[in-house]
Design an enzyme around this catalytic site. Structure first.
Site, mmCIF file in Angstrom:
data_model
loop_
_atom_site.group_PDB
_atom_site.id
_atom_site.type_symbol
_atom_site.label_atom_id
_atom_site.label_comp_id
_atom_site.label_asym_id
_atom_site.label_seq_id
_atom_site.Cartn_x
_atom_site.Cartn_y
_atom_site.Cartn_z
ATOM 1 C CB SER A 311 8.121 7.919 -6.169
ATOM 2 O OG SER A 311 8.151 8.967 -7.117
ATOM 3 C CG HIS A 312 10.475 3.878 -9.485
ATOM 4 N ND1 HIS A 312 10.529 2.538 -9.804
ATOM 5 C CD2 HIS A 312 11.477 4.085 -8.593
ATOM 6 C CE1 HIS A 312 11.513 1.957 -9.121
ATOM 7 N NE2 HIS A 312 12.098 2.885 -8.380
#
Length: 481
Positions: A311-312
């Site tokens: 993810s970020h």
């Protein structure tokens, strides 16, 4: 005497049989009337409605983050009483073959369920329902349960989306109070054709981003709603955000499974904006953007026991876009794991904004091969044309405690870049231990105009924080909300 006694016994036996028969008739009648009342409440005025069979149990929760801490307390699934009014979409004409447009059946079932106290809106299992962009409008009677046991999906991609329908949202819940959304079914956003639009980042020829229509729908959006519980659901492949909460309060999110490919653009797992008193617990999120993103106007947010990645990361922001005011406070992220992600715990703001981010705690977080485990970026920009500005969202009272694990050596383990004009203040680090996931070279943390203190020795050592407090902060640039 013996003969008269025989008649006495016979009389008593006959009397008992008569009473028992009357009681049985009364019991049968009461059952008939009970079912008749339920039928009148929950069955729509449509020919030959499908009978509703309820066999519902809570879906298994996603695996919790691997930490030596206890998971956040999980709320009990809403009790589904057999005497409750059940509004199955099948009873309103839904087909559930994944091809037929079942939107109208969903609207009719919603309109009926919305008027009944403690009603159950049922999406039955073993069916796949395709529905168009729809707004489920309240207010409704309290205690409504939106039970998803089957599958839900939108039209497949932009070319299948009706031209007269909004391309920014799919399922919207507006002005809803005291509703539970739960179940063991699946919400499939069918996002691939949206992600591949030429306007999406790096989707054009030779990795370019091209002009053109770029609106993509949020899968599930709650707007101006309160006292919400969303739990136990599986959702995947949203065209854009999976869940979004705007102008809501008292939101409880628990045991969600959210999954999209790591390269899917703007597919935040849970986004909140102008929303307060939020609990996000015990969920597993992997996607192409932030697992959880917290926008302007949000406060009192507790995030606990999240497994995040790829993810970020978990982000506050971005804030202050187009010189806007942004206020965020009282945020905690604890007892979580972030793995194989571009960022860990992040605060990101645009130059030119104003407002304040304050009272944020990141605690007991394990990093596994994360590129920027700890990052504050007040120079956030997603284009090449951003210019320096003097105003900024003020960042203060940020606490990092027991942040341990490994980082991707392409970036330093800590990147704290604060505004030239509005420095970050009162940053506190304690028990921070971050080692490279590959090789032996330890990169030095990066700090710029950041004031704070170390409560313990950190790995790697942090020498770049400025001690004390800046002599002054420009009063025109700092709005403490």
């Amino acid at each position: 005497m013996e003969f008269s006694g025989f008649f006495v016994v016979l009389f008593h036996v006959s009397l008992c049989l008569f009473v028992l028969s009357a009681q049985c008739r009364l019991y049968d009648y009461s059952i008939y009337m009970h079912h008749r009342e339920l039928s009148q409440i929950s069955t729509p005025p449509s020919p030959s409605p499908q009978p509703t069979q309820i066999s519902i149990r809570p879906s298994p929760a996603p695996q919790p983050a691997t930490l030596s801490v206890s998971a956040a307390p999980a709320p009990q699934p809403a009790t589904l009483s057999m005497s409750a009014a059940v509004f199955s979409v099948l009873s309103y004409g839904a087909v559930g073959d994944g091809l037929t447009d079942d939107t109208q059946a969903f609207k009719m079932a919603w309109d009926a369920a919305c008027q009944i106290e403690s009603a159950i809106f049922l999406v039955p299992k073993h069916y796949s329902f395709m529905i168009q962009s729809t707004i489920f409008t309240g207010p409704c009677k309290n205690g409504l349960i939106f039970q998803i046991e089957g599958s839900l999906m939108p039209p497949d991609g932009p070319d299948s989306w009706p031209k007269t329908f909004s391309k920014r949202q799919w399922l919207v819940f507006y002005k809803i109070n005291a509703m539970v959304m739960q179940g063991g079914g699946l919400i499939d956003g069918r996002g691939e054709n949206w992600w591949n639009l030429p306007c999406k980042p790096h989707k054009g020829s030779n990795g370019t981003t091209l002009p053109g229509p770029c609106d993509s729908p949020v899968a599930i959006r709650f707007f101006m709603s309160s006292n919400l519980t969303v739990q136990g659901l599986k959702i995947k492949n949203s065209p854009q955000f999976h869940f979004r909460f705007d102008s809501c309060h008292d939101v409880h999110i628990n045991s969600l499974s959210i999954k999209s490919p790591s390269g899917s653009p703007n597919t935040d797992g849970i986004h909140i904006e102008n929303t307060n008193d939020v609990k996000i617990y015990n969920s597993v999120i992997s996607n192409g953007d932030d697992c959880v993103s917290i926008g302007a106007g949000s406060y009192n947010v507790d995030i606990r026991n999240i497994t995040c990645g790829p993810s970020h990361g978990i982000s506050i922001g971005s804030l202050g876009i187009r010189n806007s005011r942004a206020c965020v406070s009282n945020i905690t992220v604890t007892d979580s794991v972030i793995k194989n992600s571009d960022n860990g715990v992040r605060i990101k703001t645009w130059q030119g904004g104003f407002g304040e981010v304050s009272k944020v705690t990141f605690k007991n977080i394990h990093m596994d091969t994360v590129r920027n485990p700890i990052i504050i970026d007040q120079y956030y920009c997603n284009t090449k044309s951003c210019i320096n500005k003097t105003s900024a969202v003020y960042i203060s009272d940020i606490f990092y405690t027991n942040i341990k694990g490994t980082y991707d050596v392409r970036s330093p383990p800590m990147h704290i870049a604060c505004s030239d004009a509005v420095p970050c203040t009162n940053l506190t680090l304690s028990e921070v231990e971050l080692l490279p996931s590959l090789g032996q070279k330890i990169l030095n943390p990066f700090c710029w105009n950041a004031y704070g203190a170390l409560k313990t020795v950190t790995i790697p050592p942090v020498f770049c924080l400025l001690e004390g407090f800046p002599e002054s902060l420009p009063p025109d640039d700092v709005d403490q909300c």
